[in-house]
Design a protein around this motif. Structure first.
Motif, short mmCIF file in Angstrom:
data_model
loop_
_atom_site.label_atom_id
_atom_site.label_comp_id
_atom_site.label_asym_id
_atom_site.label_seq_id
_atom_site.Cartn_x
_atom_site.Cartn_y
_atom_site.Cartn_z
N UNK A 38 16.57 -17.32 20.12
CA UNK A 38 17.24 -16.29 19.73
C UNK A 38 16.51 -15.84 18.16
N UNK A 39 17.33 -16.39 17.46
CA UNK A 39 16.76 -15.30 15.90
C UNK A 39 15.47 -15.06 15.74
N UNK A 40 14.50 -16.12 16.31
CA UNK A 40 12.75 -15.42 15.90
C UNK A 40 12.68 -14.43 16.53
N UNK A 95 14.21 -21.69 9.40
CA UNK A 95 15.25 -20.47 9.36
C UNK A 95 15.87 -19.70 8.41
N UNK A 96 16.75 -20.44 8.56
CA UNK A 96 17.99 -20.80 7.39
C UNK A 96 17.59 -20.31 5.75
N UNK A 97 16.69 -21.66 5.23
CA UNK A 97 16.25 -21.97 3.62
C UNK A 97 15.57 -19.80 3.81
N UNK A 98 15.99 -19.97 2.35
CA UNK A 98 15.14 -18.36 1.64
C UNK A 98 13.96 -18.57 1.15
N UNK A 99 13.60 -20.78 1.19
CA UNK A 99 12.13 -20.48 0.68
C UNK A 99 11.50 -20.20 2.13
N UNK A 100 11.57 -20.80 2.85
CA UNK A 100 10.99 -20.50 4.46
C UNK A 100 10.96 -19.63 4.71
N UNK A 101 12.14 -18.27 4.80
CA UNK A 101 12.34 -17.09 6.20
C UNK A 101 13.06 -16.58 4.42
N UNK A 102 12.33 -16.09 3.30
CA UNK A 102 11.93 -15.08 1.94
C UNK A 102 13.51 -14.10 2.76
N UNK A 103 14.61 -13.44 1.80
CA UNK A 103 15.53 -12.61 1.73
C UNK A 103 14.66 -11.25 1.45
N UNK A 104 13.59 -11.37 0.13
CA UNK A 104 13.10 -10.58 0.05
C UNK A 104 12.28 -9.78 1.19
N UNK A 105 11.48 -10.00 2.14
CA UNK A 105 11.25 -9.68 2.97
C UNK A 105 11.79 -9.62 4.94
N UNK A 106 11.62 -9.07 5.77
CA UNK A 106 12.72 -9.77 7.30
C UNK A 106 11.49 -10.71 7.82
N UNK A 107 12.15 -11.71 8.31
CA UNK A 107 11.50 -12.14 9.09
C UNK A 107 10.34 -11.54 9.93
N UNK A 108 8.94 -11.92 10.81
CA UNK A 108 7.67 -11.06 11.34
C UNK A 108 7.84 -11.94 12.52
N UNK A 109 7.31 -13.46 12.55
CA UNK A 109 8.14 -14.10 13.95
C UNK A 109 8.12 -15.37 13.22
N UNK A 110 7.65 -16.51 13.54
CA UNK A 110 8.00 -17.85 13.78
C UNK A 110 8.02 -18.76 11.78
N UNK A 111 6.93 -17.55 11.42
CA UNK A 111 5.86 -18.64 10.50
C UNK A 111 7.12 -17.98 9.04
#
Length: 484
Positions: free
Chosen positions: A70-72, A186-202
């Motif tokens: 649900x957070x994806x 999806x919590x680690x800032x080096x996977x979903x970098x806070x500089x960009x919003x997450x777009x999808x699961x990748x």
């Protein structure tokens, strides 16, 4: 913050209409036989077990929602947000991550789970040490987003290191131990970098443009897996999920979800496997859906292959409608589960049956009831399940055929009706099966019953005695053993 009851009312009143288990993963057909003798030995041992327990558990159980998804930020049936925080993505994700501060499963008693699983005839366990949301159910030193953090109320409990407690208890009951681990985080800032919003699961950035970010994530992942391989006793299976984290050249563009992978997301599986096996010799690595030398067995999800496969496999299937806990979930009846087990084993696979623990740390009473019903049947018929291989004609006319690995015993199951009742006829015709010369034939439910048999024209007919046919207590399937 709203109470848990209020949140549940907004999130799960519609039950399975939420599409909690809608997502299914394709499985790879590009199998490579392991060359490591210890891996081959352990793989053969695992293939004999046939029946395992899967557990998806994390902070999401408090809301009774699909695990992590649900957070994806994808528009899929299983990622729909509901409840008081669903109006905005950022608000929902913040509230979801805040579940760490209320997670306190004080009823957690892994010995109770192990007893129920063992009594059900299960022989191995796979537990979610970390799902895609990144919340670690073990005492990792790499992040505070973990069960043992002071931010988590359960951290003061003597059993706070949940994964370790689960592994130790099940290991004492002689289970093979499997550690589920999500490659994406999806919590680690080096996977979903806070500089960009997450777009999808990748990952939300191109690792080739920002190699330092990706390398930091890769090292974080290696360190977490190394902790699991070092501090948690014997681990037999490293069960890796999140198949979009993979080398780009392995993407199968005929599969819709793989076509959406935009970047190379290689975490260096060769290093992961080598490091794991240095500390856990013979470790089975299951890099699911990726194929190749690091997928030691394949894992069709919520489905059963249509026939015998010529490589090791397990179907991972939920007992309820969801991988994670849902209040009031509908659990499959015992006859359906045993029917799945027979279908899977007769095709050469294993069944990994999932139960999601509650936020308090226990199974639903209906789940325990199913395990007990399955166990009653397995106590009579288990010898015809464990350590078997497929036997032609495999499955036909409600019959399932198996053989012991040494070829000395054949097993034939007659399935019950849709209510699980087995009404034995006077004669059972086994199509495409000829009785070996001088064979001894017994019914495992009544080994004293005298069964006659004759073979002709490539078929065998069993003639059952009246006393056996008169029994009204036969449920789900009746097995016959043919000894040479």
């Amino acid at each position: 913050m709203n109470s848990i009851k209020q949140i549940l009312a907004g999130l799960v009143m519609t039950g399975c209409s939420l599409g909690l288990s809608a997502q299914q993963h394709n499985f790879s057909h590009e199998y490579i036989v392991p060359t490591d003798p210890l891996v081959k030995e352990k793989l053969a041992q695992w293939q004999d077990l046939k029946f395992g327990l899967f557990m998806h558990w994390g902070i999401y159980s408090q809301w009774g929602v699909v695990e992590s998804w649900s957070i994806c930020p994808e528009d899929e049936g299983w990622t729909v947000r509901r409840g008081p925080y669903s109006a905005t993505y950022d608000g929902y994700k913040k509230a979801y991550e805040g579940l760490q501060k209320t997670f306190n499963p004080v009823q957690f008693d892994p010995a109770k789970w192990a007893r129920a699983a063992k009594d059900a005839g299960m022989k191995y366990v796979v537990f979610t040490t970390k799902h895609h949301d990144g919340f670690s159910m073990f005492d990792t030193r790499q992040t505070d987003y973990r069960i043992t953090s002071p931010n988590t109320p359960f951290s003061s409990n003597p059993k706070a290191n949940i994964a370790k407690e689960v592994f130790e208890v099940f290991r004492k009951d002689e289970f093979m131990i499997g550690a589920y681990f999500s490659k994406p985080d999806w919590h680690d800032p080096n996977y979903w970098w806070p500089y960009f919003p997450p777009k999808d699961r990748n990952t939300n950035y191109d690792p080739k443009k920002h190699p330092e970010k990706w390398d930091a994530f890769k090292q974080f992942t290696h360190r977490q897996i190394d902790e699991l391989m070092t501090d948690y006793g014997r681990v037999d299976i490293l069960w890796l999920d999140g198949g979009w984290v993979r080398p780009y050249h392995t993407i199968d563009t005929s599969i819709s979800w793989q076509r959406t992978i935009p970047y190379e997301q290689d975490i260096d599986m060769r290093t992961v496997a080598a490091a794991g096996r240095a500390k856990q010799p013979g470790l089975l690595v299951v890099d699911r859906t990726v194929g190749g030398e690091f997928e030691n067995y394949v894992t069709p999800e919520q489905t059963i292959p249509p026939g015998v496969l010529d490589y090791p496999w397990e179907s991972c299937i939920t007992m309820g409608t969801s991988w994670s806990y849902v209040p009031g979930d509908r659990y499959k009846p015992a006859q359906e589960i045993i029917g799945m087990l027979l279908k899977i084993v007769s095709r050469g696979g294993s069944l990994l049956l999932n139960i999601g623990p509650s936020p308090e740390g226990d199974f639903d009473p209906d789940a325990y009831a199913r395990l007990a019903e399955i166990g009653d049947w397995m106590k009579v018929n288990g010898e015809a399940i464990y350590g078997t291989v497929p036997l032609a004609p495999h499955e036909k006319d409600g019959l399932f055929f198996l053989q012991s690995k040494d070829g000395q015993r054949d097993f034939i199951f007659l399935a019950g009706d849709d209510k699980g009742v087995v009404n034995l006829p006077e004669k059972i015709v086994l199509p495409g099966y000829e009785l070996p010369a001088g064979a001894k034939l017994v019914c495992l439910a009544d080994k004293r019953a005298r069964i006659k048999a004759e073979s002709s024209g490539g078929n065998t007919t069993l003639v059952l005695p009246r006393g056996l046919r008169a029994r009204k207590d036969l449920r789900y399937a009746v097995s016959f053993a043919v000894s040479r």
